[in-house]
Design a protein around this motif. Structure first.
Motif, PDB file in Angstrom:
ATOM      1  N   LEU A 146      35.146  28.707  28.366  1.00 38.75           N
ATOM      2  CA  LEU A 146      35.226  29.385  29.667  1.00 38.75           C
ATOM      3  C   LEU A 146      35.872  30.765  29.549  1.00 38.75           C
ATOM      4  N   GLY A 147      36.245  31.149  28.325  1.00 39.49           N
ATOM      5  CA  GLY A 147      36.785  32.490  28.131  1.00 39.49           C
ATOM      6  C   GLY A 147      38.248  32.555  27.725  1.00 39.49           C
ATOM      7  N   LEU A 148      38.909  31.416  27.541  1.00 39.30           N
ATOM      8  CA  LEU A 148      40.307  31.421  27.108  1.00 39.30           C
ATOM      9  C   LEU A 148      40.450  32.135  25.766  1.00 39.30           C
ATOM     10  N   LEU A 171      41.055  32.168  36.273  1.00 37.98           N
ATOM     11  CA  LEU A 171      42.055  33.094  35.751  1.00 37.98           C
ATOM     12  C   LEU A 171      41.726  33.432  34.295  1.00 37.98           C
ATOM     13  N   ASN A 172      42.068  34.636  33.902  1.00 34.79           N
ATOM     14  CA  ASN A 172      41.896  35.061  32.521  1.00 34.79           C
ATOM     15  C   ASN A 172      43.195  34.751  31.769  1.00 34.79           C
ATOM     16  N   CYS A 173      43.126  33.825  30.833  1.00 34.59           N
ATOM     17  CA  CYS A 173      44.362  33.304  30.223  1.00 34.59           C
ATOM     18  C   CYS A 173      44.428  33.572  28.728  1.00 34.59           C
ATOM     19  N   LEU A 174      45.663  33.659  28.256  1.00 33.12           N
ATOM     20  CA  LEU A 174      45.954  33.772  26.828  1.00 33.12           C
ATOM     21  C   LEU A 174      46.854  32.613  26.443  1.00 33.12           C
ATOM     22  N   LEU A 175      46.492  31.928  25.371  1.00 30.33           N
ATOM     23  CA  LEU A 175      47.283  30.802  24.867  1.00 30.33           C
ATOM     24  C   LEU A 175      47.918  31.215  23.534  1.00 30.33           C
ATOM     25  N   GLY A 201      50.471  22.683  27.309  1.00 35.99           N
ATOM     26  CA  GLY A 201      49.858  24.012  27.179  1.00 35.99           C
ATOM     27  C   GLY A 201      48.350  23.961  27.260  1.00 35.99           C
ATOM     28  N   GLY A 202      47.752  22.987  26.587  1.00 36.17           N
ATOM     29  CA  GLY A 202      46.295  22.866  26.620  1.00 36.17           C
ATOM     30  C   GLY A 202      45.791  22.559  28.016  1.00 36.17           C
ATOM     31  N   THR A 203      46.500  21.637  28.681  1.00 35.22           N
ATOM     32  CA  THR A 203      46.086  21.265  30.038  1.00 35.22           C
ATOM     33  C   THR A 203      46.200  22.462  30.984  1.00 35.22           C
ATOM     34  N   ALA A 204      47.310  23.188  30.883  1.00 38.35           N
ATOM     35  CA  ALA A 204      47.501  24.367  31.741  1.00 38.35           C
ATOM     36  C   ALA A 204      46.422  25.407  31.470  1.00 38.35           C
ATOM     37  N   ALA A 205      46.139  25.634  30.188  1.00 39.67           N
ATOM     38  CA  ALA A 205      45.129  26.635  29.842  1.00 39.67           C
ATOM     39  C   ALA A 205      43.772  26.260  30.421  1.00 39.67           C
ATOM     40  N   TYR A 206      43.404  24.983  30.293  1.00 39.05           N
ATOM     41  CA  TYR A 206      42.095  24.552  30.797  1.00 39.05           C
ATOM     42  C   TYR A 206      42.023  24.671  32.315  1.00 39.05           C
TER      43      TYR A 206
END
Lengths: 142, 463
Positions: free
Chosen positions: B198-200, B30-34, B18-23
């Protein structure tokens, strides 16, 4: 019983403490489970366990509250040696081993004691201590 | 609560995948939500005593148990997932592991060469170190002495860490409850915090109960701090790990369409053995885990030996007795050397939901697993014979930290859940590259490969 819990009733706590004194009795200078008073901190551990599991444990402790100590000892012995029982009972005994051992050993070796206890903690008695050295810029050593 | 928030991608689970995908996705613009079910701790807030971190950082309030009561599973429940509570051992898979994956999945990129760029990408973003000889503790020295005495090869572990403070006297075993120095190269340190810069967006205490695939994206249903939420996103990455991701898909009704869902579960079961010496060993002090078995013969025989130890509660859990015996065992806490056999087990376990909809893990040792465990333990006993302890204690409990399978990757939707593009078969907006996709047990620590697989998945998503 000086423990205060919003999860376990006084009757359930007394049964747990009796089990604790069988699993971790006084031995030489080593205090028993009840002497340490660690059960006062039970909610700080149990609040994170699944609610279904805690409800089942409470029900079992209510039933076991009527059992004399020799039966509790026999039950603990069975949870440690479940092989040979019919499969469903063997499974239940294994699960109880995790539950009793998990809760009782966690409390006993938590380093936390009851208000009335002033002796060395079980952690101190076995010589356990950790050095958490701080790192520059990361103040997490507390 | 229905969310009107617009995210390009939502990632469910914050561990290695999950962390790798988010980064990677956030870095690509992309604007992401974890989403993470556990709490967002920092180096300052990790619970300190073992009792507290076990209860607060692990699913099940410390441990989850197999349906038969024979195995205990440890998995992290906090931002960073199991990468917060593991030992940061970072090994690439070898030819043996990839050959077996290729055979079971039919996917041709499972080779050391094809996966190398994805390993390179993650290794370039973390600090990897080998613990020098001068830092080894007495438990490591006993391990090496025994391995050499019986003529077996040992090696130095490669660890994801940057500054463990060993020369200053720091005891690294403390980081099993979260690294207070931010030295451990967890998902939180390596990926999530940089992605936040970066905005996550990170939601902790967010439990996903269901996902629904739609033509234009995925609807996520869950609760956060007791309040229900719905989120719609064009693409969703499942990264809850073997148990978490499989549980979500089972709850979401995917089993009818994908019969392999919940199957091929493997766990690398571990069997710990303790050897008592007159002199203090202090296995809990200093550099906690620095060496390993590295014998090609062990690899063929399906096990490896690890040089480990535990804090007091963990040890008390492992001892097969109670009363006076337990006290006497624990009184020797400072005097014990320890090693464990970690099995490369057969992926025959299964994750199911019970009648109340609760996840249940059906996993027991097969005859081959038992033979491998016996074989490995005989090697341990021969090592201990060589270094002559006063006594040996073998724990009967099997503990598992490498939870794998449940959504195996493969070409055929009848026998697998995720395809070669890491998309759930027939559900192109739903991606997964966490340990749940492992088609079998590699016999090697899975964290680094999970991140490499996720790198490959994201590459496909962005293309």
């Amino acid at each position: 019983m000086s423990a205060i819990s919003t999860i376990f009733s006084p009757r359930e706590l007394r049964t747990l403490e009796r089990l604790g004194d069988i699993m971790l009795p006084r031995h030489g200078d080593t205090p028993s489970f009840s002497e340490v008073g660690c059960i006062e901190h039970i909610d700080s551990i149990a609040q994170y366990a699944p609610k279904d599991d805690i409800a089942s444990l409470c029900m079992l402790l209510r039933v076991l509250s009527f059992a004399p100590n020799f039966l509790l000892r026999a039950l603990l012995r069975a949870t440690h040696n479940p092989a040979g029982f019919p499969a469903p009972i063997e499974t239940l005994l294994r699960l109880l081993n995790f539950a009793f051992r998990g809760l009782l050993c966690t409390l006993y070796y938590s380093g936390k004691t009851g208000a009335a206890y002033s002796g060395p903690t079980p952690l101190e008695q076995i010589g356990f201590a950790l050095n958490r050295m701080p790192r520059d810029g990361v103040d997490g050593s507390g | 609560m229905s969310s009107n928030l617009q995210y390009d991608a939502v990632i469910i689970g914050s561990g290695s995948s999950g962390g790798t995908a988010a980064y990677r996705l956030q870095s690509a613009g992309l604007n992401c939500l974890l989403l993470e079910a556990g709490h967002y701790h920092t180096a300052k807030t990790y619970p300190r005593p073992e009792a507290d971190y076990s209860a607060q950082l692990f699913w099940g309030g410390g441990i989850e148990i197999s349906q038969s009561g024979r195995m205990g599973f440890l998995r992290g429940r906090c931002v960073g997932g199991s990468s917060i509570i593991n030992q940061g051992l970072m090994d690439r898979f070898d030819k043996v592991a990839f050959d077996d994956w290729r055979a079971d999945s039919g996917i041709d990129f499972f080779t050391e060469e094809a996966m190398a760029p994805y390993y390179d990408a993650i290794e370039s973003r973390m600090t990897l170190q080998y613990i020098p000889e001068s830092y080894r503790n007495r438990n490591a020295h006993k391990f090496i002495e025994g391995m050499e005495a019986i003529g077996c090869k040992w090696g130095i572990l490669r660890r994801g860490q940057c500054d463990c403070g060993t020369p200053e006297g720091n005891d690294c075993i403390a980081c099993l409850g979260g690294c207070h120095r931010d030295s451990k190269q967890s998902s939180l340190v390596v990926s999530i915090r940089p992605a936040e810069e970066l905005g996550l967006t990170v939601w902790d205490h967010a439990t996903v109960t269901r996902v629904e695939h739609r033509n234009d994206g995925v609807r996520i249903e869950g609760t956060r701090n007791g309040e229900a939420f719905n989120i719609d996103a064009p693409r969703v990455v499942l990264a809850g790990g073997s148990f978490g991701t499989t549980d979500i898909l089972l709850r979401s009704g995917f089993k009818d369409k994908l019969p392999a869902l919940g199957t091929r579960v493997a766990t690398h079961p571990q069997f710990m053995s303790f050897a008592y010496f007159d002199e203090p060993i202090d296995a809990h002090m200093g550099a906690f885990q620095s060496v390993k078995s590295d014998d090609p013969d062990f690899r063929q025989r399906g096990f490896k030996l690890e040089n480990v130890y535990g804090q007091p509660i963990g040890l008390a859990m492992l001892y097969p007795g109670f009363g006076r015996e337990l006290h006497e065992f624990m009184a020797g806490y400072r005097h014990m050397a320890c090693m464990e056999v970690a099995l490369r087990d057969e992926a025959t376990g299964e994750i199911k939901l019970d009648k109340k909809g609760r996840m249940r893990v059906h996993k027991d040792l097969t005859a081959q697993d038992q033979a491998r465990a016996k074989d490995g333990l005989e090697v341990v006993y021969s090592i201990y014979d060589a270094i002559k302890p006063k006594r040996i204690v073998q724990s009967p409990l099997q503990f598992c930290l490498h939870l794998m399978g449940g959504c195996p990757i493969g070409m055929d939707p009848k026998t697998s859940v995720v395809d070669a593009n890491f998309q759930v078969h027939g559900h192109p907006n739903l991606f997964c590259a966490d340990t749940s996709v492992f088609p079998n047990a590699p016999g090697i620590n899975p964290a680094l490969t999970t991140m490499a697989l996720t790198n490959k998945m994201v590459e496909g998503m962005l293309n």
